[in-house]
Design an enzyme around this catalytic site. Structure first.
Site, PDB file in Angstrom:
ATOM      1  N   GLU A 307       0.837  -0.988   0.064  1.00  0.00           N
ATOM      2  CA  GLU A 307      -0.101  -0.100   0.061  1.00  0.00           C
ATOM      3  C   GLU A 307       0.815   1.215   0.046  1.00  0.00           C
ATOM      4  O   GLU A 307       0.592   2.194   0.905  1.00  0.00           O
ATOM      5  CB  GLU A 307      -1.012   0.075   1.445  1.00  0.00           C
ATOM      6  CG  GLU A 307      -1.917  -1.265   1.077  1.00  0.00           C
ATOM      7  CD  GLU A 307      -2.968  -1.281   2.202  1.00  0.00           C
ATOM      8  OE1 GLU A 307      -2.703  -0.758   3.342  1.00  0.00           O
ATOM      9  OE2 GLU A 307      -3.985  -1.680   1.836  1.00  0.00           O
ATOM     10  N   ASP A 381      -8.382  -9.058   3.732  1.00  0.00           N
ATOM     11  CA  ASP A 381      -8.082  -7.831   4.652  1.00  0.00           C
ATOM     12  C   ASP A 381      -9.128  -7.976   5.860  1.00  0.00           C
ATOM     13  O   ASP A 381     -10.117  -6.858   5.730  1.00  0.00           O
ATOM     14  CB  ASP A 381      -8.170  -6.404   3.984  1.00  0.00           C
ATOM     15  CG  ASP A 381      -7.462  -5.445   4.974  1.00  0.00           C
ATOM     16  OD1 ASP A 381      -7.186  -5.789   5.950  1.00  0.00           O
ATOM     17  OD2 ASP A 381      -7.463  -4.410   4.303  1.00  0.00           O
ATOM     18  N   GLU A 409     -12.682  -2.509  11.929  1.00  0.00           N
ATOM     19  CA  GLU A 409     -12.644  -1.596  10.668  1.00  0.00           C
ATOM     20  C   GLU A 409     -13.775  -1.980   9.567  1.00  0.00           C
ATOM     21  O   GLU A 409     -14.632  -1.273   8.957  1.00  0.00           O
ATOM     22  CB  GLU A 409     -11.354  -1.686   9.811  1.00  0.00           C
ATOM     23  CG  GLU A 409     -11.286  -1.099   8.611  1.00  0.00           C
ATOM     24  CD  GLU A 409      -9.888  -1.325   7.823  1.00  0.00           C
ATOM     25  OE1 GLU A 409      -9.112  -1.857   8.553  1.00  0.00           O
ATOM     26  OE2 GLU A 409      -9.938  -0.891   6.722  1.00  0.00           O
TER      27      GLU A 409
HETATM   28  C1  BDP Z   1      -5.999  -2.239   5.865  1.00  0.00           C
HETATM   29  C2  BDP Z   1      -6.530  -0.777   6.583  1.00  0.00           C
HETATM   30  C3  BDP Z   1      -5.409   0.185   6.282  1.00  0.00           C
HETATM   31  C4  BDP Z   1      -4.191  -0.449   6.699  1.00  0.00           C
HETATM   32  C5  BDP Z   1      -3.672  -1.654   6.348  1.00  0.00           C
HETATM   33  C6  BDP Z   1      -2.685  -2.444   7.086  1.00  0.00           C
HETATM   34  O1  BDP Z   1      -7.603  -0.406   5.756  1.00  0.00           O
HETATM   35  O2  BDP Z   1      -5.775   1.453   6.708  1.00  0.00           O
HETATM   36  O3  BDP Z   1      -3.105   0.281   6.885  1.00  0.00           O
HETATM   37  O4  BDP Z   1      -4.849  -2.597   6.673  1.00  0.00           O
HETATM   38  O5  BDP Z   1      -2.823  -3.597   7.652  1.00  0.00           O
HETATM   39  O6  BDP Z   1      -7.111  -2.869   6.690  1.00  0.00           O
HETATM   40  O7  BDP Z   1      -1.375  -2.078   6.673  1.00  0.00           O
END
Ligand code: BDP
Length: 719
Positions: A307, A381, A409
């Site tokens: 990401e 996720d 989340e």
């Molecule tokens: C996702 C989230 C994000 C996190 C990412 C992570 O949306 O905000 O930074 O995981 O685990 O679930 O690094």
């Protein structure tokens, strides 16, 4: 004094409905009404002898003081001179060795660093009640267990009890930013006040440490995995040192997140290439500096090449090169390097589900032995329900640790009551069939791959500055459940719920049963009204609040369409050999069974199969009708939860009752919204009527699509 105590007791007994904002969590010790337990506690506390001195023993004294004054309205008497006269002994095995038989000593030693042994010890004809650990922190864990048994009125002084954690590192990961916002935080701001540290020590830090220690949580990473290099500057270390010093007596080690590009951002280097000697030198010096402030610093937690975070790929290096370089800097200090396996990239033309295994399987065995690979419970996720991540079992020579998400989340954030223990239990009990025929996810994470390897379970924290810590009062139950499952991944959810309810709301049996019913049905309800039958990632873009199966455009793997693939023929993501073949990443036992849409557990059907709208489900319904039934059942289940809660109005204090009651009303509205929006949207593909037995989805799809949530918490607002 006595009169004052009697008055307080009278008030506490006759006015249980005093306002309660939930700040005291499960440690809100209440007067004991059971006369036998009360007497037993009073007897024990009339003579307490602690063997030796240790900062952790001061924590124990404080806890006993607080607990006694609340539970029996008397202070404990600490006997410092004559142990033979004391009723209650506390200390380590070595401190007490002369009073223990060889068998007892062997038994206690086997409980390891954090285990404890508690029960009667007979010395010269007198019985003492003892709590014994191999280290003071084991004694502390025993004390919390004793308090729990007294509070829940299950204490039996004649019983011998011993326990030890099955996982070495039981860790909270805070996704707290330095400006006090919390990524995916739904409970206010970050509890860390970096501006006022190191000078000002918020009393809340102590309450936080107590709560964690009471569950056996022994590590915390205090900064967001989307890390900032400033965390590694000297000024910041001085702030973190204050927390580390404070947490140490509670058995808690501090970790920091390390930004891979820090050598360039704060080290003045032109590269962060993990094989560059100057980069290695930067990290070694930084690490040595941290240890000069915090001698028992836990280590680094790293998110790299995921990401948009920097990582070794920029230099043509792999994850092992990156992790080992940092692990080498930590090794001489006995520090750990926790590397996250949550890696995926939209530039890679591959099913996101498969990307972590593709990256890490070839690196199995290439990591140093102070590296732990932290793997999310599922391959996408933190969805409302995910099949276990195929890295559990696939890696045989690399230590893998579990990462759960306590903050909700994708599970209703702070407006919904969703007890997560059943979801985690389902993952932990999943059979992996590898590395051993009888392996499960929990056996994989409990087993060290080498003599020195450290086992890990981490949970992304749901804690913030809200008075009740977690936004929704029942978020506390998830923090509690995480701690209990990290200590013992085999424990069942009903037992955890039962403990938490009794500690939080008291002993009224009918109430305990009703709340437990609400908690234990809540996860399945959420899955039903959000993502039944294996649907996933169909939430609102970016904030992930509410339904948005229509999200499309931009990065494909951040859209809903990528995941549900609904079309005129059917719905679901084909991950069999005719699709992306993600199933091949699991053991053949699983691959074979799950490849068949008629054999795969239905809860995972659309995760792995694209099936026609008239596909026959096990109960004889078509997929379309079954989907509608699940959505509708979810709504009905929330209404049941609501009714059950309403029936408890007279037995729960008004403040907490009303808080939960209001939120359940929001949850009901949100469940209806989820059901309507998803069914109306999917109907545009299926073109089929809704089954007549369900409450007909109402409203207008275009309206649902137009909804915006600029105030949704948990991410930085873009306005
Ligand atoms: C996702 C989230 C994000 C996190 C990412 C992570 O949306 O905000 O930074 O995981 O685990 O679930 O690094």
């Amino acid at each position: 004094m006595k009169i004052l105590f009697s008055f307080l007791l009278w008030i506490a007994i006759f006015f249980p409905s005093f306002s309660n904002d939930g700040y005291k969590l499960w440690l809100d010790y209440q007067p004991i009404t059971n006369p036998t337990i009360k007497k037993d506690m009073a007897d024990l506390m009339s003579g307490v002898f602690i063997f030796g001195e240790d900062p952790t023993y001061q924590v124990i004294r404080n806890e006993l003081n607080l607990a006694c004054q609340k539970m029996i309205l008397e202070a404990p008497t600490f006997n410092t001179s004559d142990k033979t006269k004391a009723q209650f002994w506390l200390g380590t095995r070595t401190q007490m060795s002369q009073f223990l038989s060889m068998t007892e000593q062997v038994e206690i030693k086997a409980l390891g660093e954090d285990g404890y042994w508690m029960g009667p010890v007979e010395v010269n004809g007198k019985t003492h009640y003892a709590i014994i650990g191999n280290r003071p922190v084991g004694v502390l864990y025993g004390v919390y267990n004793l308090m729990k048994s007294i509070q829940t009125e299950t204490f039996d002084k004649s019983l011998l009890i011993s326990d030890y954690p099955k996982v070495k590192l039981r860790m909270l990961n805070h996704w707290d930013n330095l400006d006090k916002t919390v990524e995916r935080g739904y409970a206010g701001a970050s509890i860390w006040d970096w501006h006022k540290l190191p000078g000002y020590v918020d009393p809340r830090y102590i309450e936080y440490a107590r709560a964690n220690a009471s569950l056996g949580i022994n590590a915390v990473s205090v900064t967001n995995v989307n890390a900032k290099a400033i965390v590694l500057t000297t000024d910041f270390m001085k702030k973190v040192k204050v927390l580390a010093d404070l947490f140490r007596p509670y058995g808690i080690k501090v970790f920091l997140t390390a930004r891979f590009s820090a050598p360039m951002e704060i080290g003045g280097l032109e590269t962060a290439d993990p094989l560059d000697p100057k980069v290695k030198d930067f990290w070694q010096k930084k690490t040595d500096e941290i240890y000069s402030y915090i001698p028992d610093f836990g280590g680094f937690l790293v998110k790299a090449n995921s990401e948009g975070q920097p990582g070794p790929h920029e230099y043509g290096r792999n994850h092992a090169d990156g992790a080992n370089m940092l692990a080498a800097a930590l090794a001489s200090h006995q520090g750990l390097l926790i590397w996250r396996a949550f890696v995926y990239s939209h530039e890679v033309d591959e099913d996101r589900h498969k990307q972590a295994n593709i990256e890490f399987e070839p690196l199995d065995g290439k990591f140093m032995n102070n590296v732990i690979l932290q793997v999310k419970n599922g391959a996408i996720d933190f969805q409302p329900r995910e099949p276990f991540h195929p890295l559990f079992g696939a890696l045989k020579k690399t230590q893998v640790g579990m990462e759960f998400q306590i903050t909700q989340e994708y599970l209703g954030q702070a407006t919904q009551l969703v007890f997560l223990a059943p979801m985690w239990e389902e993952v932990l009990k999943s059979q992996t069939f590898t590395p051993k025929a009888n392996s499960t996810v929990s056996s994989v994470i409990e087993s060290p791959v080498s003599e020195k390897a450290i086992t890990l379970m981490a949970g992304v924290s749901n804690i913030g500055t809200d008075r009740n810590w977690t936004g929704h009062l029942f978020g506390q139950a998830n923090w509690y459940a995480f701690g209990r499952q990290a200590w013992n991944p085999e424990i069942n959810s009903a037992e955890i719920a039962n403990e938490w309810i009794k500690l939080t709301f008291g002993q009224n049996q009918v109430m305990v049963e009703k709340i437990s019913q609400i908690m234990l049905q809540s996860h399945e309800a959420a899955v039903d009204y959000m993502t039944p039958l294996g649907l996933h990632h169909i939430m609102g873009r970016s904030h992930h609040y509410g339904p948005a199966p229509w999200v499309t455009g931009g990065r494909a793997d951040w859209t809903s369409l990528y995941y549900h693939r609904a079309d005129s023929l059917g719905i679901g993501f084909d991950r069999t050999s005719s699709g992306t073949d993600a199933l091949a990443q699991y053991a053949s036992e699983i691959e074979n069974e799950w490849s068949d849409p008629h054999q795969i557990p239905e809860k995972y059907l659309l995760w792995f199969h694209h099936v026609p709208w008239d596909f026959k489900l096990k109960d004889g319904n078509t997929l379309w009708n079954g989907l509608a039934n699940h959505y509708d059942r979810g709504v009905k289940s929330v209404r049941e939860m609501q009714q059950t809660w309403k029936s408890l109005e007279s037995v729960i204090d008004p403040e907490r009752w009303d808080h939960v009651n209001q939120l359940l009303a929001i949850q009901e509205t949100e469940a209806v919204w989820w059901r309507n929006a998803c069914l109306l949207y999917f109907q545009t593909f299926s073109k089929l009527p809704f089954p007549s037995e369900i409450e007909q989805p109402s409203g207008d799809l275009e309206y649902y699509k137009s909804l915006q949530f600029p105030y949704a918490p948990g991410i930085k607002p873009n306005w």
